[in-house]
Design a protein around this motif. Structure first.
Motif, short mmCIF file in Angstrom:
data_model
loop_
_atom_site.label_atom_id
_atom_site.label_comp_id
_atom_site.label_asym_id
_atom_site.label_seq_id
_atom_site.Cartn_x
_atom_site.Cartn_y
_atom_site.Cartn_z
N VAL A 26 0.86 -1.18 0.00
CA VAL A 26 0.00 0.00 0.00
C VAL A 26 0.90 1.24 0.00
O VAL A 26 1.58 1.53 0.97
N GLY A 27 0.92 1.94 -1.13
CA GLY A 27 1.77 3.12 -1.24
C GLY A 27 1.15 4.32 -0.56
O GLY A 27 -0.07 4.50 -0.56
N PHE A 28 1.97 5.16 0.02
CA PHE A 28 1.48 6.39 0.64
C PHE A 28 2.55 7.45 0.60
O PHE A 28 3.74 7.17 0.40
N SER A 29 2.14 8.68 0.78
CA SER A 29 3.05 9.82 0.73
C SER A 29 2.90 10.63 2.02
O SER A 29 1.79 10.91 2.45
N LEU A 30 4.03 10.96 2.62
CA LEU A 30 4.01 11.86 3.76
C LEU A 30 4.06 13.30 3.26
O LEU A 30 4.84 13.63 2.37
N ASP A 31 3.23 14.15 3.83
CA ASP A 31 3.08 15.52 3.36
C ASP A 31 4.16 16.42 3.97
O ASP A 31 3.92 17.18 4.88
N TRP A 32 5.39 16.24 3.45
CA TRP A 32 6.51 17.02 4.00
C TRP A 32 6.34 18.51 3.72
O TRP A 32 6.92 19.34 4.37
#
Length: 462
Positions: free
Chosen positions: A456-462
């Motif tokens: 499950v891919g995800f992105s942290l909102d840096w």
């Protein structure tokens, strides 16, 4: 030795980032929401990891059983990625909040420094400094950023010659109702007419009781080279922490001192390499009982070099004869290096309460090294409460094994070399995608079966 102390600190944290690894491609969910009352209730009731490592530098993150905590949006907001919801949240439950100033409980963008951010025991913790000259504070708050309380406050000082000032705090561990930290310092020793500045460096290990805010100095500030060559936490758990201090019989020459003495007639690199293998040194391991807040010496032994072939014959210096993996259930699991090198070693179990040391069964298959799991919520480098990952890496072969430190059994797993690990929890492994923003997670049964297509891919909102 326990002291309630007020430290004179000034922070100047250095930039750092992760080492990315390759990962199977997966859909990335980019939207970010605000935490609702339902979300924060779930966090308060969520299972707390035995060991939680706090953030330290930009792009660092804190892995927990329920999700990942980080400081996002250009280091301005306390944020949380929820595995189950596959969504990142701002940790604020205020209606119609714009999250752009101090009226938002999750906003930290005005602080000079923020570090040690984590969720532990149903609360958020972080260390902050409002400005260069202000106090450093350890804060506790609700999971939506409300009801902030200062647990410990540390005075700031100046940078004048002869005064220690804090340069960094890393790592930061929350476990057993405490926070454990390594604090690294600088001291200006002299300022020359040519404007050059001479420094000495020092380190200290510190523990703070999260219920009372009491600060315990596990060590004094020990000057590097003169009083210690290295010092750090080897492994931590919800009951104990183990740290080591290495010290040489005599200090080495700094590079400037070396060339002042020898000018250009010798190589500093050759001198330093020879120093590491020729000057006697000792390593002392200490164990900290977190409930009793008491420390005692576990082992003291000589440190010796062992040969490693790298092109021509070359000596690599070993400062940790005991490679610690973790401390689950009051027992220390470690690999003991026997000369001439790491390949000649055995697995052992040490019971802290009884002092009994047991030799464990050797791995059934040939292994090259222990495989890095990244941040472990079990402390140390444990894959779960009793097992570690071992790797065999041949010319055309890559194979991972789960090795039980309880009974010595080995299980072959199908996890591929292409999936690098950044962390492990009870249910999941967290991997990377080659940069500091994109990640994925897998259930452990899928990772062990090699089913990386389920990542499950995800992105942290840096």
């Amino acid at each position: 030795m326990k002291k309630i102390i007020s430290l004179i600190l000034v922070l100047s944290f250095s930039f750092g980032c992760m080492m990315p690894g390759s990962v199977a491609s997966a859909a990335i969910k980019e939207d970010t929401s605000d935490a609702t009352g339902e979300d924060t209730d779930k966090l308060e009731e969520a299972h707390t990891s035995a060991v939680v490592e706090g953030t330290t530098t930009r792009y660092s993150y804190s892995i927990n059983e329920s999700g990942i905590f980080y400081i996002g949006r250009n280091e301005s907001l306390l944020m949380y990625y929820d595995y189950e919801a596959d969504t990142s949240y701002v940790l604020c439950s205020q209606a119609n909040c714009r999250h752009n100033d101090a009226s938002c409980p999750a906003y930290v963008g005005d602080y000079y420094t923020v570090t040690g951010f984590a969720c532990y025991g149903g609360f958020l913790y972080l260390m902050r400094q409002n400005s260069y000259d202000s106090d450093l504070e350890l804060l506790v708050m609700d999971v939506d950023g409300q009801n902030k309380k200062t647990l410990a406050s540390f005075e700031t000082g100046d940078s004048s010659a002869g005064s220690w000032r804090l340069d960094s705090v890393s790592p930061v561990y929350y476990c057993g109702g405490h926070v454990l930290m390594k604090m690294s310092y600088l001291m200006v020793t002299a300022e020359s007419e040519d404007t050059s500045i001479d420094y000495v460096y020092g380190d200290q290990l510190v523990m703070v009781h999260l219920a009372t805010g009491d600060v315990t100095e596990l060590t004094d500030i020990l000057t590097e080279n003169d009083e210690q060559y290295s010092m750090y936490f080897d492994a931590v758990s919800d009951e104990y922490a183990v740290y080591q201090i290495v010290q040489y019989e005599s200090p080495y020459l700094e590079e400037s001192e070396f060339y002042e003495q020898y000018e250009n007639t010798a190589s500093y690199t050759e001198y330093y390499d020879d120093y590491l293998v020729s000057i006697p040194a000792a390593v002392t391991y200490w164990v900290v009982d977190l409930a009793a807040e008491e420390s005692s010496v576990l082992w003291t032994e000589d440190v010796v070099p062992y040969p490693v072939t790298l092109g021509e014959d070359w000596y690599e210096y070993s400062t940790d004869m005991r490679g610690l993996y973790g401390i689950p259930q009051g027992q220390i699991y470690f690999k003991y290096k026997t000369l001439p090198g790491w390949d000649s070693a055995d697995y052992r179990l040490y019971d802290i309460e009884t002092g009994k040391e047991t030799l464990l069964t050797e791995p059934a298959s040939p292994v090259s090294w222990q495989y890095d799991v990244g941040i472990s919520t079990f402390g140390g480098s444990m894959y779960d409460s009793s097992r570690i990952l071992l790797c065999y890496y041949g010319e055309d072969t890559f194979q991972l094994y789960l090795y039980s430190l309880m009974d010595g059994t080995m299980e072959t797993i199908d996890a591929p070399e292409s999936y690098s690990l950044y962390g492990v929890t009870e249910k999941r492994v967290i991997g990377g995608s080659g940069d500091a923003t994109h990640f994925s997670w897998l259930l452990k049964e899928d990772y062990e079966s090699g089913n990386t297509d389920k990542a499950v891919g995800f992105s942290l909102d840096w």
